[in-house]
Motif scaffolding. Structure first.
Motif, short mmCIF file in Angstrom:
data_model
loop_
_atom_site.label_atom_id
_atom_site.label_comp_id
_atom_site.label_asym_id
_atom_site.label_seq_id
_atom_site.Cartn_x
_atom_site.Cartn_y
_atom_site.Cartn_z
N HIS A 110 65.08 -1.08 127.83
CA HIS A 110 65.63 -1.71 129.06
C HIS A 110 65.28 -0.83 130.35
CE1 HIS A 110 67.66 -4.98 126.92
NE2 HIS A 110 68.29 -4.00 126.17
N THR A 212 65.76 -4.47 132.06
CA THR A 212 66.54 -4.79 133.20
C THR A 212 66.15 -4.21 134.30
OG1 THR A 212 68.04 -2.86 132.08
CG2 THR A 212 68.74 -5.19 131.72
N GLN A 223 66.86 -6.99 136.95
CA GLN A 223 67.51 -8.19 136.56
C GLN A 223 68.75 -8.53 137.30
OE1 GLN A 223 68.62 -8.39 132.21
NE2 GLN A 223 67.56 -10.53 132.18
N GLN A 225 72.37 -9.35 138.10
CA GLN A 225 73.45 -9.22 136.94
C GLN A 225 74.19 -10.49 136.75
OE1 GLN A 225 75.35 -5.80 138.84
NE2 GLN A 225 74.77 -4.53 137.02
N PRO A 228 70.54 -13.78 134.40
CA PRO A 228 69.53 -12.88 133.65
C PRO A 228 67.95 -13.57 133.58
CG PRO A 228 71.01 -14.14 132.26
CD PRO A 228 71.47 -14.21 133.37
N LYS A 286 76.16 -5.37 126.65
CA LYS A 286 75.92 -5.71 128.00
C LYS A 286 77.13 -6.72 128.37
CE LYS A 286 72.83 -5.74 130.81
NZ LYS A 286 71.63 -5.98 131.64
#
Length: 369
Positions: A110, A212, A223, A225, A228, A286
């Motif tokens: 990520h 991310t 990304q 939050q 996504p 997550k």
């Protein structure tokens, strides 16, 4: 402003006010402390609950950016000098290998970033060090600010930090393949974004996870939050620490002081991390992990993927990038401690590395403001 007003914006008085009185206080804050050239477009009462604490406050849109009202508090206890006290011995040992490998997997999958892989800021490996309780206790105390009692003023705090030295060019939607700001959309830019999202052409497939945060100069994408399928996109626009502070002050804003940052992060709770002193198995999941959630004030602070946050003290930063350097997960997670001190800025006039640091704006609500 009267003394009654400045009492009203501090806890515990703030908690006792009716919703109607809170709205009046909020209107006075915006009238007297926000630069009139800034546009206030929305004031929304909100409540947040995190780590056993609950607060009722307001979210304000200032020039289209979300700010949170954080009530002040006198005689806050901040800092950490307790070493391993109150912590789980298992978390401090090498036995939590599932968390160690989860962190390694998270970083590999990520966080794809040139400044994490090519620069010499990180990538230090201390896994050969024997982790005695004395070493870990000393590491924790040396990495955190000293224990102290301070008064914190009420604050209007930017909800989410922004990367430093980057210019926002819009949101990229992975479904439509388009940028939200059409004038920044070129075939070359779209191609660069798509290469960051799926760098290995031969490995592309429908269910592949997106990073991310991804970085390849001059582009950085993160990304969103809340959605996504959307990535916030930025290009390099370097700035120095001194110029950054001057730009903020022109609009009547500034950077959080270290005391204010720690209070905004952990709410003056005697816990090493904002969520507590325990490292739970689901820490890197997550959807349920505190590493990505709003805290008790509704702020995204000391979260994963934001990097070191600049404060009103060139000697230190707060928060930081996560990396897998030690065998003990707790040491690797210290950058997310409410009291962690990162390395400061050596040269205030030199351009900062684009996309490495973060900044969060603040407006102080005090008699000197």
């Amino acid at each position: 402003m009267s003394n009654n007003f400045f009492d009203a914006v501090l806890n515990p008085t703030w908690k006792t006010l009716s919703n109607e009185i809170k709205e009046v206080v909020m209107q006075n804050i915006l009238r007297h402390f926000v630069n009139p050239i800034l546009e206030v477009t929305k004031i929304t009462p909100v409540s947040y609950q995190f780590g056993g604490l609950k607060i009722e406050t307001f979210e304000i849109l200032i020039d289209g950016v979300e700010f949170i009202f954080v009530p002040g508090q006198k005689k806050c206890i901040l800092g950490w000098d307790s070493g391993l006290s109150g912590l789980s011995g298992l978390d401090c040992s090498e036995e939590r290998q599932e968390l160690r490998y989860a962190l390694k997997r998270y970083c590999n999958q990520h966080l794809t970033s040139s400044f994490l892989t090519e620069e010499s800021f990180l990538n230090q490996d201390f896994s050969h060090i024997r982790l005695t309780t004395e070493y870990i206790a000393e590491k924790i105390n040396n990495s955190t600010s000293p224990l102290r009692e301070v008064d914190i003023p009420a604050l209007l705090v930017e909800k989410k930090p922004k990367f430093v030295g980057l210019k926002y060019i819009g949101q990229y939607n992975v479904i439509s393949g388009q940028l939200s700001i059409p004038e920044n959309q070129t075939d070359r830019m779209i191609e660069q974004i798509q290469d960051l999202l799926q760098p290995e052409v031969q490995d592309r497939h429908f269910l592949q996870d997106y990073p991310t945060v991804a970085r390849k100069s001059p582009l950085l994408i993160q990304q969103n939050q809340l959605n996504p399928d959307v990535f916030d996109c930025y290009v390099d626009d370097a700035v120095s620490y001194s110029d950054l502070k001057r730009d903020l002050e022109r609009n009547g804003m500034g950077l959080l002081k270290e005391d204010e940052w720690e209070y905004c992060c952990g709410g003056s709770c005697r816990r090493l991390f904002k969520w507590g002193n325990q490292l739970k198995r689901q820490l890197f999941h997550k959807n349920i992990s505190p590493l990505w959630k709003e805290n008790m004030f509704g702020l995204f602070i000391a979260n994963a993927e934001f990097g070191p946050e600049l404060i009103n003290d060139e000697h230190y930063t707060k928060g930081g990038w996560l990396e897998e350097t030690h065998k003990a997960p707790l040491i690797n997670l210290l950058p997310l401690s409410s009291y962690y001190r990162g390395e400061g800025i050596e040269d205030q006039e030199k351009d900062l590395i684009p996309g490495y640091y973060c900044v969060r704006r603040v407006i102080r609500i005090d008699s000197n403001g």
